[in-house]
Design a protein around this motif. Sequence first.
Motif, PDB file in Angstrom:
ATOM      1  N   ILE A  23       0.841  -1.210   0.000  1.00 11.74           N
ATOM      2  CA  ILE A  23       0.000   0.000   0.000  1.00 11.74           C
ATOM      3  C   ILE A  23       0.870   1.252   0.000  1.00 11.74           C
ATOM      4  CG2 ILE A  23      -1.700   1.303   1.333  1.00 11.74           C
ATOM      5  CD1 ILE A  23      -2.745  -1.379   2.384  1.00 11.74           C
ATOM      6  N   HIS A  24       1.938   1.230   0.778  1.00  9.47           N
ATOM      7  CA  HIS A  24       2.868   2.359   0.851  1.00  9.47           C
ATOM      8  C   HIS A  24       3.463   2.670  -0.526  1.00  9.47           C
ATOM      9  CE1 HIS A  24       6.409   4.722   1.814  1.00  9.47           C
ATOM     10  NE2 HIS A  24       7.193   3.735   1.418  1.00  9.47           N
ATOM     11  N   LYS A  25       3.829   1.616  -1.245  1.00 11.57           N
ATOM     12  CA  LYS A  25       4.475   1.814  -2.546  1.00 11.57           C
ATOM     13  C   LYS A  25       3.534   2.422  -3.573  1.00 11.57           C
ATOM     14  CE  LYS A  25       7.043  -0.580  -6.189  1.00 11.57           C
ATOM     15  NZ  LYS A  25       7.665  -1.861  -6.619  1.00 11.57           N
ATOM     16  N   TYR A  26       2.272   2.020  -3.541  1.00 17.07           N
ATOM     17  CA  TYR A  26       1.358   2.408  -4.614  1.00 17.07           C
ATOM     18  C   TYR A  26       0.398   3.537  -4.249  1.00 17.07           C
ATOM     19  CZ  TYR A  26       3.040  -1.605  -7.224  1.00 17.07           C
ATOM     20  OH  TYR A  26       3.843  -2.490  -7.902  1.00 17.07           O
ATOM     21  N   THR A  27       0.410   3.989  -2.991  1.00 13.85           N
ATOM     22  CA  THR A  27      -0.481   5.087  -2.604  1.00 13.85           C
ATOM     23  C   THR A  27       0.268   6.343  -2.180  1.00 13.85           C
ATOM     24  OG1 THR A  27      -0.609   4.393  -0.272  1.00 13.85           O
ATOM     25  CG2 THR A  27      -2.209   3.434  -1.807  1.00 13.85           C
ATOM     26  N   GLY A  28       1.531   6.200  -1.825  1.00 14.58           N
ATOM     27  CA  GLY A  28       2.284   7.360  -1.359  1.00 14.58           C
ATOM     28  C   GLY A  28       2.123   7.639   0.126  1.00 14.58           C
ATOM     29  N   LEU A  29       1.259   6.883   0.800  1.00 10.48           N
ATOM     30  CA  LEU A  29       1.130   7.036   2.247  1.00 10.48           C
ATOM     31  C   LEU A  29       2.401   6.547   2.927  1.00 10.48           C
ATOM     32  CD1 LEU A  29      -2.513   5.668   2.758  1.00 10.48           C
ATOM     33  CD2 LEU A  29      -1.786   8.062   2.829  1.00 10.48           C
ATOM     34  N   THR A  30       2.725   7.125   4.075  1.00  8.59           N
ATOM     35  CA  THR A  30       3.905   6.671   4.789  1.00  8.59           C
ATOM     36  C   THR A  30       3.699   5.242   5.270  1.00  8.59           C
ATOM     37  OG1 THR A  30       3.147   7.434   6.959  1.00  8.59           O
ATOM     38  CG2 THR A  30       4.347   9.021   5.587  1.00  8.59           C
ATOM     39  N   LEU A  31       4.802   4.520   5.454  1.00  3.32           N
ATOM     40  CA  LEU A  31       4.711   3.127   5.884  1.00  3.32           C
ATOM     41  C   LEU A  31       4.060   3.022   7.252  1.00  3.32           C
ATOM     42  CD1 LEU A  31       5.348   0.199   5.245  1.00  3.32           C
ATOM     43  CD2 LEU A  31       7.627   0.536   6.238  1.00  3.32           C
ATOM     44  N   GLY A  32       4.421   3.953   8.149  1.00  4.77           N
ATOM     45  CA  GLY A  32       3.823   3.944   9.477  1.00  4.77           C
ATOM     46  C   GLY A  32       2.320   4.130   9.427  1.00  4.77           C
ATOM     47  N   THR A  33       1.866   5.025   8.541  1.00  2.16           N
ATOM     48  CA  THR A  33       0.421   5.252   8.384  1.00  2.16           C
ATOM     49  C   THR A  33      -0.278   3.996   7.882  1.00  2.16           C
ATOM     50  OG1 THR A  33       0.775   7.602   7.925  1.00  2.16           O
ATOM     51  CG2 THR A  33      -1.316   6.654   7.215  1.00  2.16           C
ATOM     52  N   CYS A  34       0.350   3.310   6.940  1.00  2.24           N
ATOM     53  CA  CYS A  34      -0.246   2.085   6.392  1.00  2.24           C
ATOM     54  C   CYS A  34      -0.372   1.003   7.465  1.00  2.24           C
ATOM     55  CB  CYS A  34       0.602   1.567   5.229  1.00  2.24           C
ATOM     56  SG  CYS A  34       0.662   2.678   3.802  1.00  2.24           S
ATOM     57  N   VAL A  35       0.670   0.857   8.276  1.00  2.58           N
ATOM     58  CA  VAL A  35       0.632  -0.142   9.349  1.00  2.58           C
ATOM     59  C   VAL A  35      -0.475   0.197  10.342  1.00  2.58           C
ATOM     60  CG1 VAL A  35       1.894  -1.118  11.309  1.00  2.58           C
ATOM     61  CG2 VAL A  35       3.061  -0.778   9.118  1.00  2.58           C
ATOM     62  N   VAL A  36      -0.565   1.473  10.712  1.00  2.74           N
ATOM     63  CA  VAL A  36      -1.591   1.903  11.669  1.00  2.74           C
ATOM     64  C   VAL A  36      -2.984   1.685  11.099  1.00  2.74           C
ATOM     65  CG1 VAL A  36      -2.574   3.912  12.833  1.00  2.74           C
ATOM     66  CG2 VAL A  36      -0.107   3.534  12.884  1.00  2.74           C
ATOM     67  N   LEU A  37      -3.167   1.972   9.808  1.00  5.85           N
ATOM     68  CA  LEU A  37      -4.482   1.798   9.186  1.00  5.85           C
ATOM     69  C   LEU A  37      -4.917   0.332   9.214  1.00  5.85           C
ATOM     70  CD1 LEU A  37      -4.290   4.174   6.080  1.00  5.85           C
ATOM     71  CD2 LEU A  37      -5.760   4.425   8.087  1.00  5.85           C
ATOM     72  N   ILE A  38      -4.008  -0.564   8.843  1.00  6.17           N
ATOM     73  CA  ILE A  38      -4.355  -1.987   8.805  1.00  6.17           C
ATOM     74  C   ILE A  38      -4.620  -2.515  10.209  1.00  6.17           C
ATOM     75  CG2 ILE A  38      -3.502  -4.294   8.262  1.00  6.17           C
ATOM     76  CD1 ILE A  38      -1.990  -3.040   5.920  1.00  6.17           C
ATOM     77  N   ASP A  39      -3.699  -2.250  11.144  1.00  5.49           N
ATOM     78  CA  ASP A  39      -3.899  -2.721  12.520  1.00  5.49           C
ATOM     79  C   ASP A  39      -5.131  -2.069  13.145  1.00  5.49           C
ATOM     80  OD1 ASP A  39      -1.772  -4.431  12.456  1.00  5.49           O
ATOM     81  OD2 ASP A  39      -0.362  -3.058  13.407  1.00  5.49           O
ATOM     82  N   GLY A  40      -5.361  -0.784  12.800  1.00  5.68           N
ATOM     83  CA  GLY A  40      -6.538  -0.089  13.328  1.00  5.68           C
ATOM     84  C   GLY A  40      -7.835  -0.718  12.853  1.00  5.68           C
ATOM     85  N   MET A  41      -7.882  -1.124  11.584  1.00  5.72           N
ATOM     86  CA  MET A  41      -9.072  -1.785  11.054  1.00  5.72           C
ATOM     87  C   MET A  41      -9.337  -3.100  11.780  1.00  5.72           C
ATOM     88  SD  MET A  41      -8.499  -1.033   6.975  1.00  5.72           S
ATOM     89  CE  MET A  41      -9.561  -2.385   6.521  1.00  5.72           C
ATOM     90  N   ILE A  42      -8.244  -3.822  12.077  1.00  8.04           N
ATOM     91  CA  ILE A  42      -8.404  -5.104  12.776  1.00  8.04           C
ATOM     92  C   ILE A  42      -8.913  -4.880  14.190  1.00  8.04           C
ATOM     93  CG2 ILE A  42      -7.157  -7.123  13.648  1.00  8.04           C
ATOM     94  CD1 ILE A  42      -5.267  -6.779  11.208  1.00  8.04           C
ATOM     95  N   VAL A  43      -8.369  -3.878  14.873  1.00  8.37           N
ATOM     96  CA  VAL A  43      -8.803  -3.579  16.242  1.00  8.37           C
ATOM     97  C   VAL A  43     -10.258  -3.106  16.254  1.00  8.37           C
ATOM     98  CG1 VAL A  43      -8.441  -2.068  18.231  1.00  8.37           C
ATOM     99  CG2 VAL A  43      -6.469  -3.098  17.082  1.00  8.37           C
ATOM    100  N   VAL A  44     -10.642  -2.270  15.281  1.00  9.06           N
ATOM    101  CA  VAL A  44     -12.037  -1.802  15.198  1.00  9.06           C
ATOM    102  C   VAL A  44     -12.975  -2.982  14.937  1.00  9.06           C
ATOM    103  CG1 VAL A  44     -13.653  -0.436  13.824  1.00  9.06           C
ATOM    104  CG2 VAL A  44     -11.458   0.550  14.509  1.00  9.06           C
ATOM    105  N   THR A  45     -12.553  -3.890  14.069  1.00  5.93           N
ATOM    106  CA  THR A  45     -13.358  -5.088  13.809  1.00  5.93           C
ATOM    107  C   THR A  45     -13.527  -5.902  15.091  1.00  5.93           C
ATOM    108  OG1 THR A  45     -12.525  -5.180  11.533  1.00  5.93           O
ATOM    109  CG2 THR A  45     -13.557  -7.173  12.417  1.00  5.93           C
ATOM    110  N   ALA A  46     -12.437  -6.015  15.867  1.00  6.56           N
ATOM    111  CA  ALA A  46     -12.516  -6.736  17.140  1.00  6.56           C
ATOM    112  C   ALA A  46     -13.498  -6.071  18.094  1.00  6.56           C
ATOM    113  CB  ALA A  46     -11.125  -6.812  17.777  1.00  6.56           C
ATOM    114  N   ALA A  47     -13.580  -4.742  18.038  1.00 10.31           N
ATOM    115  CA  ALA A  47     -14.527  -4.026  18.900  1.00 10.31           C
ATOM    116  C   ALA A  47     -15.967  -4.396  18.564  1.00 10.31           C
ATOM    117  CB  ALA A  47     -14.321  -2.517  18.764  1.00 10.31           C
ATOM    118  N   PHE A  48     -16.250  -4.591  17.274  1.00  7.59           N
ATOM    119  CA  PHE A  48     -17.605  -4.987  16.869  1.00  7.59           C
ATOM    120  C   PHE A  48     -17.871  -6.461  17.170  1.00  7.59           C
ATOM    121  CE2 PHE A  48     -17.234  -1.135  14.254  1.00  7.59           C
ATOM    122  CZ  PHE A  48     -18.482  -0.555  14.497  1.00  7.59           C
ATOM    123  N   VAL A  49     -16.876  -7.313  16.930  1.00  9.68           N
ATOM    124  CA  VAL A  49     -17.062  -8.753  17.118  1.00  9.68           C
ATOM    125  C   VAL A  49     -17.125  -9.109  18.593  1.00  9.68           C
ATOM    126  CG1 VAL A  49     -16.020 -11.027  16.759  1.00  9.68           C
ATOM    127  CG2 VAL A  49     -16.005  -9.326  14.915  1.00  9.68           C
TER     128      VAL A  49
END
Length: 287
Positions: A148-174
């Motif tokens: 995602i970092h390579k093809y979107t221009g977002l920083t690597l740290g932002t990409c990691v936070v986005l993916i882990d954040g989505m997983i944590v948010v999903t856990a909040a619903f589940v």
Amino acid sequence: MKRRQNHSNSTISGVTAEYIYILIGSAIIGFAFNVFLLPNQIASGGVSGISTILHSVAGWEPAYVQWAFNIPLFIAGVIFLGKQFGVKTLVGTIFLPFIVILTKNIDPWTHNPLLGALFGGAGVGLGLGIVFRGKASTGGTDLAAQIIHKYTGLTLGTCVVLIDGMIVVTAAFVFDIEKALYALISLYVTSKTIDLVQVGFGRSKTAMIISSKPDEVREGIFNQIDRGVTKLSAYGGFTDHERPVLMCVVDQTEFTKLKQLVKNIDPSAFVVVMDAAEVLGEGFKKE
């Protein structure tokens, strides 16, 4: 000829040590996952977090879920990012879920979610730190973040936070919000433990000393503390006069002695002190 053979032997032993790091680190991660994270439903990001959610929702075996995500992600990483991951990352990608299968019948060490988050996060961080010392990774969502970092221009740290954040948010619903908060605690502990493994327990201090008696201070450091000194050229911002700056790195236990030495030689000296997380070289750690 003998020198070349010795170099070859040392290279082989170094590569062997790296693979041992990968296997040990992966084993620690898989064990911590089964005894701390999974039984307490702590989905602290990554493929392991996804497998925790799917295990609770659909009853799927976590190791199979991890293989199902890790192997395609590794292949995608090779296709989109190149072959820099190599065999070592593939070993970590395959071996970690294998350990999860081997240790799945071990009784949980705690059913307290806070303890699970703390010790699970520490265990994962310890394992990842050791794997990183083997110059590899366990694959997973880190590879997705790099793509995602390579093809979107977002920083690597932002990409990691986005993916882990989505997983944590999903856990909040589940599960519930509380379990998601425990997952965030686990993520934080993991990151700090990785830093600790990479840098070590030792802490050094870097002192920048501006004194009207630089030669006396330098000699004092040489003779009384037995540390090296680097002399930097600098100019005063107000006076524009040249003022040498002495830079010295000492162990934390030696800092009080350095401070007292500078004070005795030049009470008006200006000293700036900074933490040095890792120091390599003579008198300190050697890689």
